[in-house]
Design a protein around this motif. Structure first.
Motif, short mmCIF file in Angstrom:
data_model
loop_
_atom_site.label_atom_id
_atom_site.label_comp_id
_atom_site.label_asym_id
_atom_site.label_seq_id
_atom_site.Cartn_x
_atom_site.Cartn_y
_atom_site.Cartn_z
N ASN A 130 0.82 -1.21 0.00
CA ASN A 130 0.00 0.00 0.00
C ASN A 130 0.86 1.27 0.00
O ASN A 130 0.49 2.29 -0.57
N LEU A 142 -4.60 2.68 6.42
CA LEU A 142 -5.09 1.34 6.12
C LEU A 142 -4.58 0.34 7.16
O LEU A 142 -5.32 -0.52 7.64
N ARG A 143 -3.32 0.48 7.54
CA ARG A 143 -2.73 -0.44 8.51
C ARG A 143 -3.39 -0.29 9.87
O ARG A 143 -3.71 -1.27 10.53
N MET A 146 -6.75 -1.91 9.89
CA MET A 146 -6.65 -3.37 9.94
C MET A 146 -6.29 -3.83 11.35
O MET A 146 -6.85 -4.79 11.87
N LEU A 196 -12.10 3.15 6.82
CA LEU A 196 -11.27 3.64 5.73
C LEU A 196 -11.92 4.82 5.02
O LEU A 196 -11.25 5.72 4.53
#
Lengths: 200, 282
Positions: A130, A142-143, A146, A196
């Protein structure tokens, strides 16, 4: 601990949706330059996905080549109503990598799953695909999203995507009712979508 | 409003986790439901974000070269447009082989001479490349000794191994990092360096529990050529759980795709006891 050197491509190629639409139109028209641009923009992402699924660099390169030929020859299969061009390319890559994985003996399955789980994408300190495609800031978002997922949801989602196990298979492996696994995947995916938000 | 059942299917569809029958039924629903299509569109982006969590890797430049050569060979003559030329130069790849262009008589001789030079060069390099097996094994050994092998530091080791893999690609070495499958022994880690040309390798392991005298650890190579893992010998670790051992496979190896270690009876077994697998990696 030593600092991690980022790949030379770090931070490049932040794609805009409109660029993608124009790009696919040019690829459909057989324009080689558009294909090269697509390759340069997305090959690190697609290669990383194939390598993660297969755990094998050489085979991952073969998959990348197959996928790129699909992009070149069958870009008409892409339906923009169901996702972005890159999402479609990721799905094609994942499916082709899984086809190769399934061709191996069943005996390897345990090792493959172990490799996927050992990958523990949420805990890595090295740059993710990414970061190459979307840049560091967005990749961190994004990390974080997650990592914020409950572990059971994240595991069900990662097993579904990276190993190609069906929801029934996942239920069996994790010794959970099928309905529980379906609910974990649904909740996890919807939660990721919410978290997100505009980053997608 | 999309009900929970359809949301579940949409999530599984975006992940590619629906079986064929369910997928076909869901795609029929997709055709007539724009709200569902919008949900799938968004969830596909979530899937892409998930995919992008994979550690960043870049393919070798050879992939792009092969690919462009292939599409150029498939394209009809004269298909190249004015748009193509500058990008081709930017890409830094050799130009496509023109189809149907007459060749000059000296070209085959030049190609033959080049191939001969490459062959001589490869022979000259062969001994040097082989000796790198030991050098690289020692290098990995140093890396492993210097690392504390804590979970938080294993990513450093992974990167180091990945770099060694890169640098050794031409040397035909297969370098694999094996992770512990034992919840009680997360610090156990091993590296296998395999030279396919010489059909031998070096195996290094750290923090593996010593076994009772009637048991052995057994190393296996997974080669798709064979239906079962190939026996690569047995070993014991020292009191600290460490060992560095040379090994060979019992059968000719075509592709050492993965490695695994199991606990077996003294002297080893013909087939692995997968329930007693302690290390695995590719």
């Amino acid at each position: 601990m030593k600092s991690i050197a980022y790949p030379r491509a770090f931070g490049r190629n932040v794609a805009e949706p409109n660029q993608d639409a124009a790009l696919i139109a040019r690829i459909r028209g057989g324009e080689r330059a558009a294909f090269v641009a697509f390759y340069d923009r997305y090959s690190p992402l697609l290669f990383s996905v194939a390598a993660r699924v297969l755990g094998e660099r050489k085979e991952a390169e073969d998959v990348l080549q197959e996928v790129m030929l699909v992009i070149w020859n069958k870009s008409g299969d892409y339906d923009p109503q169901l996702g972005t061009l890159s999402s479609w390319a990721v799905a094609v890559t994942r499916n082709k990598a899984l086809d190769r994985l399934r061709a191996r003996t069943r005996r390897l399955r345990l090792i493959e799953e172990a490799a996927v789980l050992a990958g523990d994408s949420g805990a890595t300190s090295y740059p993710s695909a990414n970061e190459i495609v979307h840049g560091r800031e967005r990749a961190e978002l994004l990390r974080d999203a997650m990592q914020a997922l409950p572990a059971d949801q994240r595991m069900a989602i990662e097993l579904a995507f990276f190993t190609g196990l069906s929801q029934s298979d996942i239920a069996e492996r994790l010794q959970q009712p099928l309905g529980t696994i379906k609910a974990r995947i649904r909740r996890g995916m919807l939660r990721l979508r919410e978290q997100l938000g505009g980053a997608l | 409003m999309i009900d929970e059942g359809m949301q579940e299917q949409a999530a599984a569809y975006a992940l590619g986790a629906l079986d064929a029958a369910d997928r076909q039924a869901f795609e029929l629903a997709l055709r007539v439901d724009p709200e569902l299509r919008a949900l799938v569109h968004e969830l596909s982006s979530v899937t892409e974000a998930l995919a992008g969590m994979a550690p960043a890797l870049e393919p070798s430049a050879a992939v792009k070269e092969r690919l462009l050569l292939e599409i150029d060979q498939r394209r009809p003559a004269g298909a190249a447009s004015a748009h193509d030329r500058p990008v081709q130069a930017e890409a830094g790849t050799p130009g496509p082989v023109p189809i149907g262009r007459p060749t000059t008589p000296w070209i085959p001789w030049a190609v033959a001479a080049t191939l001969a030079l490459v062959a001589v060069g490869a022979m000259w390099q062969s001994a040097g490349l082989r000796s790198q097996l030991t050098v690289q094994a020692n290098r990995i050994n140093e890396l492993m000794v210097s690392a504390e092998l804590a979970r938080s530091e294993s990513s450093d080791l992974r990167l180091a191994v990945a770099k060694l893999r890169e640098s050794n690609r031409v040397a035909n070495f297969r370098i694999a990092l094996l992770d512990s499958l034992l919840a009680a022994a997360p610090k156990t880690i091993a590296v296998s360096v395999w030279d396919n040309e010489r059909q031998d390798g070096v195996f290094i392991v750290r923090n593996l529990s010593p076994l009772p005298s009637d048991k052995d650890y057994q190393l296996w190579i997974i080669d798709p050529k064979y239906p079962s893992p190939v026996d690569a010998g047995v070993f014991q670790v020292d009191a600290k759980g460490n060992v560095r051992a040379d090994f060979r496979a019992k059968l000719p190896i075509q592709a050492a795709n993965q490695f695994a270690v199991t606990i077996e009876r003294k002297g080893g077994a013909a087939v692995p006891n997968t329930k007693a697998m302690v290390l695995a990696g590719s």
